[in-house]
Design an enzyme around this catalytic site. Sequence first.
Site, PDB file in Angstrom:
ATOM      1  CD  GLU A 252      -4.991 -10.190  -0.457  1.00  0.00           C
ATOM      2  OE1 GLU A 252      -3.859  -9.941  -0.003  1.00  0.00           O
ATOM      3  OE2 GLU A 252      -6.046  -9.797   0.086  1.00  0.00           O
TER       4      GLU A 252
ATOM      5  CG  ASP B 165      -1.751  -1.220   1.390  1.00  0.00           C
ATOM      6  OD1 ASP B 165      -1.218  -2.330   1.193  1.00  0.00           O
ATOM      7  OD2 ASP B 165      -2.943  -1.095   1.719  1.00  0.00           O
TER       8      ASP B 165
ATOM      9  CE  LYS C  53      -9.406  -8.310  -0.821  1.00  0.00           C
ATOM     10  NZ  LYS C  53      -8.367  -8.642   0.173  1.00  0.00           N
ATOM     11  CD  GLN C  54      -6.911  -5.725  -4.073  1.00  0.00           C
ATOM     12  OE1 GLN C  54      -7.247  -6.146  -2.987  1.00  0.00           O
ATOM     13  NE2 GLN C  54      -5.881  -4.921  -4.217  1.00  0.00           N
TER      14      GLN C  54
END
EC number: 3.2.1.107
Length: 737
Positions: A430, A301, A498-499
């Site tokens: 993930e 991040d 997921k993203q």
Amino acid sequence: MEDAGEDPTTFAAHSLPSDPRLLATVTNAYLGTRVFHDTLHVSGVYNGAGGDTHRAMLPSPLNVRLEAPAGMGEQLTETFALDTNTGSFLHTLEGPRFRASQCIYAHRTLPHVLAFRVSIARLAPGSGPITLLLRSAFSPESPDLDLHQGPDFQGARYLYGHTLTPEQPGGPQQEVHMLWTPAPPDLTLGEGEEARTWDFLTAVGGSQAEAQACLTEALQLQARGALYTAHAQAWAQLWVECGLDVVGPLQLRQALRGSLYYLLSALPQPKAPGYICHGLSPGGLSNGSREECYWGHVFWDQDLWMFPSILMFHPEAARAILEYRIRTLDGALENAQNLGYQGAKFAWESADSGLEVCPEDIYGVQEVHVNGAVVLAFELYYHTTQDLQLFREAGGWDVVRAVAEFWCSRVEWSPREEKYHLRGVMSPDEYHSGVNNSVYTNVLVQNSLRFAAALAQDLGLPIPSQWLAVADKIKVPFDVEQNFHPEFDGYEPGEVVKQADVVLLGYPVPFSLSPDVRRKNLEIYEAVTSPQGPAMTWSMFAVGWMELKDAVRARGLLDRSFANMAEPFKVWTENADGSGAVNFLTGMGGFLQAVVFGCTGFRVTRAGVTFDPVCLSGISRVSVSGIFYQGNKLNFSFSEDSVTVEVTARAGPWAPHLEAELWPSQSRLSLLPGHKVSFPRSAGRIQMSPPKLPGSSSSEFPGRTFSDVRDPLQSPLWVTLGSSSPTESLTVDPASE
């Protein structure tokens, strides 16, 4: 830039959120807390072994609430406000007779100091005393620290101790020393007094001497009536030097201001001496206690989501973030060795040592893409600053080389495909583990190795042949028939992810894609990305559609990208349902990139900073101020019709002069210091001007990068331009060039 008279810089409400996690935070580079919370954290101070290591909880003397006594007999208006202009949280009680306010802040120029001040002012004629209560629940205890009370110092109480359990066996048990001026149960504006203010200080250090010195400095400022003023002026100066705003909806403007405020709060004041970065965690320094906000650990991040915007506005802090990775390289080397590989494997979750502290092994073993994010941050920094000193002398090269060595030992040769494979990994998605050839991860491998080779050449070092061999021959999955990149070997369109993952190719990960493939990647993965995913996802879809000039889809996704922002203090949650980390700097970082890099089209490259502005519906102008590029500070703004660029400051005579090359005309416009240059909206690149011809007068050093002449970030001598006379403006029509 005011919109309908509304102020986008102060967030106010008449009540606090019911969820205390959503209270505003006050932090600086060393200390952090939530307002009205019983805990504060100290940067780099962790307690607990291995995966249990977390930010140590220190009891907060700022957990004090201003109240009116029962039976006062006045109708009071109560207001809570976060003022981003001054980095302060304000709680105000106002009635017919008086106004009382409590101001809570983490001092901007004294990072070891937290403070709150209470002011009472008489509003109506009369001379009777006015008394307000201070409710405090302070207790000198912590589950993470062995604390003891020591002798008072200059009227302040003293608490000291050390963490209970080191991160690694035999590791240090970190010391904490805190001095604070205790709050009384009530305060009274005396008979005949018109107004009065009381200050309450907290100073924290790693030793008794440090805490005492910091408190003494704060008390000296307080005695001169300058304690709060110094803090507020530092914030005001910071906003003068950098900013991000639009002419558009108030909610968007508040989201931008709030996100930039919370991110800047985590960083030191520019030119602050002696700053040591201990990493930026997803929930920031105000969060990260045990079982809270990932325990305050540092992830990708920091490097992929927060770093790019920090780099553009605050290169000194960006360098300090890279120094955290350099300082934890030994831990990364040990991580790789423990997994049976060469080089360095940066921890999926890192704390003080750099050793893996993720509580679940699968992530630490498989999410190797963190290595690529770390090196990408070093690459962006190098292209932006040309700070060779970091790489030659301060350990930056060691990081880049060690990651290259890890990749070369981690891949396997496939004789059948005649490609290198990267097997058994987990990508940002993930939901899928143990996959082979994650396209996102493999492209990062390519990027890391090619940057390592280019950097070695710049440093005059030999380039191992395997680096470029692996970069050129690693498999990058691509479905020719459907014209898109499968997320990994065997991925079938329609599988939920997921993203943001594959859509990170192109931006923020440098990778050449045709418009058709970029569009197909966006369409396929937008349809299957979980709405429960983390906040930064939709900002990257927005950037992708901006690249393709699909303003309608981009605008919808831009709005969606800040839907995780909670009212009233613009605190973000990781997930749309309010779960996960709070004060989610990761999501804020992604959202900021959607404007700083998406709307502007900024891309940091070896040749310069490219731009390709896109106008979205309801946003008539975008302004980014205080951008750093190779020793120059610039302002960049654009509207539907035009782009304006201005060099506002230079760090010294060694900073190269810049120009804007416009595309497709190839016109080159000199960016003269102190002059605004405007031209019709188009793509182009901000780059170094060619060296002067021999014999011409120039303060530049032809043929040399400015880092060869001077380290660009060590005490830069910024010269602000155009302050004594109106800034000249030059409007250019490239077609007439």
